[in-house]
Structure formats: structure tokens, C-alpha cells
Motif scaffolding. Structure first.
Motif, PDB file in Angstrom:
ATOM      1  N   LYS A  54      45.008  -4.036   3.071  1.00 31.76           N
ATOM      2  CA  LYS A  54      44.591  -5.210   2.002  1.00 31.76           C
ATOM      3  C   LYS A  54      42.662  -5.135   1.965  1.00 31.76           C
ATOM      4  N   LYS A  55      42.427  -5.286   0.881  1.00 32.39           N
ATOM      5  CA  LYS A  55      41.032  -5.541   0.525  1.00 32.39           C
ATOM      6  C   LYS A  55      40.683  -6.679   1.355  1.00 32.39           C
ATOM      7  N   GLU A  56      39.412  -6.682   2.089  1.00 33.37           N
ATOM      8  CA  GLU A  56      39.110  -8.011   2.794  1.00 33.37           C
ATOM      9  C   GLU A  56      38.445  -8.907   1.633  1.00 33.37           C
ATOM     10  N   VAL A  57      38.698 -10.158   2.151  1.00 36.84           N
ATOM     11  CA  VAL A  57      38.286 -11.294   1.500  1.00 36.84           C
ATOM     12  C   VAL A  57      36.763 -11.473   2.237  1.00 36.84           C
ATOM     13  N   PRO A  58      35.545 -11.711   1.385  1.00 38.23           N
ATOM     14  CA  PRO A  58      34.186 -11.850   2.074  1.00 38.23           C
ATOM     15  C   PRO A  58      34.357 -13.143   2.847  1.00 38.23           C
ATOM     16  N   ILE A  59      34.071 -13.295   3.962  1.00 42.64           N
ATOM     17  CA  ILE A  59      33.979 -14.588   4.576  1.00 42.64           C
ATOM     18  C   ILE A  59      32.712 -14.790   5.436  1.00 42.64           C
ATOM     19  N   LEU A  60      31.856 -15.830   5.096  1.00 38.00           N
ATOM     20  CA  LEU A  60      30.455 -15.996   5.483  1.00 38.00           C
ATOM     21  C   LEU A  60      30.470 -17.054   6.649  1.00 38.00           C
ATOM     22  N   CYS A  61      29.753 -17.024   7.750  1.00 34.19           N
ATOM     23  CA  CYS A  61      29.524 -17.848   8.616  1.00 34.19           C
ATOM     24  C   CYS A  61      28.191 -18.544   8.893  1.00 34.19           C
ATOM     25  N   TYR A  62      28.030 -19.755   9.016  1.00 37.22           N
ATOM     26  CA  TYR A  62      26.897 -20.491   8.997  1.00 37.22           C
ATOM     27  C   TYR A  62      26.710 -21.255  10.257  1.00 37.22           C
ATOM     28  N   HIS A  63      25.535 -21.615  10.885  1.00 34.08           N
ATOM     29  CA  HIS A  63      25.444 -22.263  11.940  1.00 34.08           C
ATOM     30  C   HIS A  63      24.494 -23.542  11.749  1.00 34.08           C
ATOM     31  N   SER A  64      23.196 -23.286  11.852  1.00 30.44           N
ATOM     32  CA  SER A  64      22.309 -24.366  11.721  1.00 30.44           C
ATOM     33  C   SER A  64      21.746 -24.303  10.194  1.00 30.44           C
ATOM     34  N   ILE A  65      21.511 -25.226   9.754  1.00 32.33           N
ATOM     35  CA  ILE A  65      20.831 -25.434   8.074  1.00 32.33           C
ATOM     36  C   ILE A  65      19.781 -26.417   8.464  1.00 32.33           C
ATOM     37  N   GLN A  66      18.587 -25.714   8.810  1.00 28.71           N
ATOM     38  CA  GLN A  66      17.289 -26.392   9.129  1.00 28.71           C
ATOM     39  C   GLN A  66      16.061 -25.412   8.743  1.00 28.71           C
ATOM     40  N   ASN A  67      14.758 -26.233   8.453  1.00 26.76           N
ATOM     41  CA  ASN A  67      13.628 -25.387   8.339  1.00 26.76           C
ATOM     42  C   ASN A  67      13.261 -24.956   9.785  1.00 26.76           C
ATOM     43  N   PHE A  68      12.502 -23.843   9.891  1.00 25.47           N
ATOM     44  CA  PHE A  68      12.159 -23.373  11.387  1.00 25.47           C
ATOM     45  C   PHE A  68      10.950 -22.604  11.043  1.00 25.47           C
ATOM     46  N   SER A  69       9.931 -22.526  11.975  1.00 26.58           N
ATOM     47  CA  SER A  69       8.686 -21.846  12.116  1.00 26.58           C
ATOM     48  C   SER A  69       8.495 -20.418  11.985  1.00 26.58           C
ATOM     49  N   ALA A  70       7.724 -19.875  11.760  1.00 24.34           N
ATOM     50  CA  ALA A  70       7.452 -18.399  11.666  1.00 24.34           C
ATOM     51  C   ALA A  70       7.329 -17.767  13.005  1.00 24.34           C
ATOM     52  N   ASN A  71       7.086 -18.739  13.867  1.00 24.90           N
ATOM     53  CA  ASN A  71       7.112 -18.279  15.336  1.00 24.90           C
ATOM     54  C   ASN A  71       8.431 -18.540  16.255  1.00 24.90           C
ATOM     55  N   ALA A  72       9.300 -18.839  15.520  1.00 24.30           N
ATOM     56  CA  ALA A  72      10.542 -19.253  16.042  1.00 24.30           C
ATOM     57  C   ALA A  72      11.331 -17.803  16.543  1.00 24.30           C
ATOM     58  N   SER A  73      12.010 -18.056  17.650  1.00 22.50           N
ATOM     59  CA  SER A  73      12.725 -16.950  18.184  1.00 22.50           C
ATOM     60  C   SER A  73      13.567 -16.210  17.279  1.00 22.50           C
ATOM     61  N   GLU A  74      13.699 -14.815  17.445  1.00 20.44           N
ATOM     62  CA  GLU A  74      14.667 -14.076  16.553  1.00 20.44           C
ATOM     63  C   GLU A  74      16.159 -14.597  16.431  1.00 20.44           C
ATOM     64  N   MET A  75      16.626 -15.162  17.877  1.00 25.22           N
ATOM     65  CA  MET A  75      17.893 -15.692  17.738  1.00 25.22           C
ATOM     66  C   MET A  75      18.015 -17.014  16.574  1.00 25.22           C
ATOM     67  N   LYS A  76      17.148 -17.800  16.728  1.00 24.17           N
ATOM     68  CA  LYS A  76      17.035 -18.863  15.909  1.00 24.17           C
ATOM     69  C   LYS A  76      16.909 -18.648  14.233  1.00 24.17           C
ATOM     70  N   LYS A  77      16.101 -17.669  14.074  1.00 23.62           N
ATOM     71  CA  LYS A  77      15.927 -17.056  12.896  1.00 23.62           C
ATOM     72  C   LYS A  77      17.176 -16.653  12.350  1.00 23.62           C
ATOM     73  N   THR A  78      17.840 -15.989  13.095  1.00 26.39           N
ATOM     74  CA  THR A  78      19.273 -15.211  12.761  1.00 26.39           C
ATOM     75  C   THR A  78      20.194 -16.230  12.485  1.00 26.39           C
ATOM     76  N   TYR A  79      20.190 -17.380  13.312  1.00 30.55           N
ATOM     77  CA  TYR A  79      21.496 -18.405  13.333  1.00 30.55           C
ATOM     78  C   TYR A  79      20.870 -19.692  12.519  1.00 30.55           C
ATOM     79  N   THR A  80      19.917 -19.590  11.866  1.00 32.75           N
ATOM     80  CA  THR A  80      19.428 -20.720  10.919  1.00 32.75           C
ATOM     81  C   THR A  80      19.147 -20.512   9.593  1.00 32.75           C
TER      82      THR A  80
END
Length: 280
Positions: A54-80
């Protein structure tokens, strides 16, 4: 003897007098019967190959919804995702004609071929962050969107995490509350009583909060193995969600794919990723 014959004759004529007129139509009394119950045809559950086709339904996953600085870690940037970008993404999804669906609709589509909206999408949140309620759900409400909130129960009522009341409010508002273990301990490392601690107890706790069955589960970090699936089934879960890795060929309902919406993406990039990741 004459008296006896007389009595018999009188009785015979009296009997004839009691009979109905042979030319008179007697109304029939209807026979009342109990209604016949026709059993609904039993739904046939699709096999794994059919589900995978079957055609897959798009499913999105969010974690944090926050502002972050330019020097934040790559993990924080990915998950926020910033609040501004999240708001922009919800508007873009609405403008593109997407309509949110919930896990029960996805299950019926995969298993019983139930219809879906023309452009379905599922929006999910992991880890119980408070801003998922105060920003995420509030922004989604503007477009009539509903989501799935995978709750890590150890975090409930802690600072920066959702409270019991917020979780209940989400459930009462038409969103789905689902399980994400007790403390985010990865499923691939469970032994002994871990299954009870991480699967059974969180399910019961969330059911006590919402007053509704909790039948959906998301693997911490999206990591799973074949040993986990029988335990998840035994614990009463109907579906389980991974991230963007390959689905299991035997139990696709317990390896439903999602993609993380990365904080580095622009809104056009996010829309492009949705279409390319679920284009089958």
C-alpha cells in the motif's frame, strides 16, 4: 328411543347453527415472527505483503519546538524546530491540502482497506515536551489538525514537560495519547522485567490519565528488533512506530515508518522531504 332420536336431531341442528357462513371470508390473523439477525460479514485482515504494497502515509515526527542558537550542537539542531518554522510548516501543510489522520484510521486503511482523505498526513510528537502542548497543539488547532503524542511517562509533571492535566486535555480535544516507554530506555536492550516497566506500566498510567485505551507505541530512537515485537503485541499494543528505517516484512504494523522534521530544514525542504520519503 324416539326421545333419543329427537335429542340427537336437535343437537345436530344446533351444531350446524354454530358453524360460520361458508361464503364468509374470515380475516387471517398474522403470524408474528422474531426479526432475523443477519451477521455482518467478518472483516478479512490484510496480510503483510498487502500492507507493504500500500502507498505509505506521510508521518512526521517532532521533538522540541524551541529557538536555538547558531552554535547549538548538530543533534539539537536536528531534533529542534523553532516555533516560527513550526507555524510556517503547519500553514504550508494546510495550504498544500493535507488533512491529518490518526492511528486508528491508518490501521483501518492498512488492514481493512478503509478510505483516507485525498492527501493524508500524520503528525506525531515524541518525549512529552511541554511546548508540544502550548505551541504544537495550539498551532495545529488553527487548521483543524490533530496529532499523536508519544509520552515518556517518567517525565510527566516534571519541569519543561507536560502535566497530567495537559495530557488529558490533548486526549479530550481529539488528539491521541500513545506510549513511548517509561524512561526512553532503548527496546533492543530490554531483559527480564524491563518489558513490564517500559511497556505495560506506562500503558496503564496513560490509560488512567486519559480514561481511554492506549494501543500505540513508539520505539525510543526508532530502534527495534524482532524480539521486541511479540512483547509489544502481548502488552496490548496494536501498532508500533519506528523512524525512517526499513519496515519489517513479517510485522509491518509494528514497524510503521516516520521521518524526523529536522530543525535545519526550511519549510520548502520539509515539504520536499515529505513527498520524496513517502512517494511509493
Amino acid at each position: 328411543m324416539k326421545n333419543l332420536l329427537f335429542l340427537v336431531s336437535v343437537g345436530f341442528f344446533l351444531l350446524l347453527g354454530c358453524q360460520s357462513d361458508p361464503h364468509k371470508i374470515t380475516k387471517e390473523i398474522p403470524i408474528i415472527t422474531a426479526p432475523v439477525k443477519i451477521a455482518a460479514p467478518k472483516k478479512v485482515m490484510a496480510d503483510a505483503a498487502t500492507i507493504l504494497s500500500k502507498k505509505e502515509v506521510p508521518i512526521l515526527c517532532y521533538h522540541s519546538i524551541q529557538n536555538f542558537s547558531a552554535n547549538a550542537s548538530e543533534m539539537k539542531k536536528t531534533y529542534t524546530v523553532t516555533p516560527a518554522n513550526f507555524a510556517e510548516q503547519m500553514k504550508a501543510l494546510s495550504d498544500e491540502g493535507y488533512q491529518t489522520i490518526l492511528p486508528n484510521q491508518l490501521y483501518e486503511y492498512l488492514v481493512h482497506d478503509a478510505p483516507l482523505p485525498a492527501k493524508p498526513i500524520m503528525i506525531t510528537f515524541d518525549d512529552t515536551r511541554e511546548e508540544q502542548f502550548s505551541i504544537g497543539a495550539a498551532e495545529m488547532n488553527k487548521y483543524g489538525f490533530k496529532g499523536v503524542f508519544f509520552i515518556m511517562t517518567v517525565s510527566i509533571n516534571r519541569p519543561n514537560y507536560m502535566t497530567n492535566n495537559q495530557i488529558k486535555n490533548l486526549s479530550d480535544s481529539g488528539n491521541v495519547i500513545a506510549a513511548h516507554t517509561w524512561d526512553h530506555h532503548m527496546v533492543t536492550k530490554y531483559t527480564g522485567d524491563d518489558w513490564n516497566t517500559q511497556l505495560v506500566k506506562p500503558k496503564k498510567k496513560l490509560e488512567d490519565i486519559t480514561g481511554k485505551p492506549v494501543t500505540y507505541f513508539a520505539y525510543p530512537f526508532g530502534l527495534w528488533n524482532k524480539d521486541a515485537i511479540p512483547e509489544i503485541k502481548k502488552s496490548g499494543y496494536q501498532m508500533a512506530y519506528i523512524l525512517s528505517t526499513k519496515r519489517d516484512s513479517i510485522d509491518p504494523l509494528y514497524t510503521v515508518r516516520r521521518i524526523i522534521v529536522a530543525g535545519q530544514w526550511s519549510t520548502p525542504s520539509a515539504i520536499k522531504a515529505i513527498k520524496s520519503s513517502f512517494n511509493k
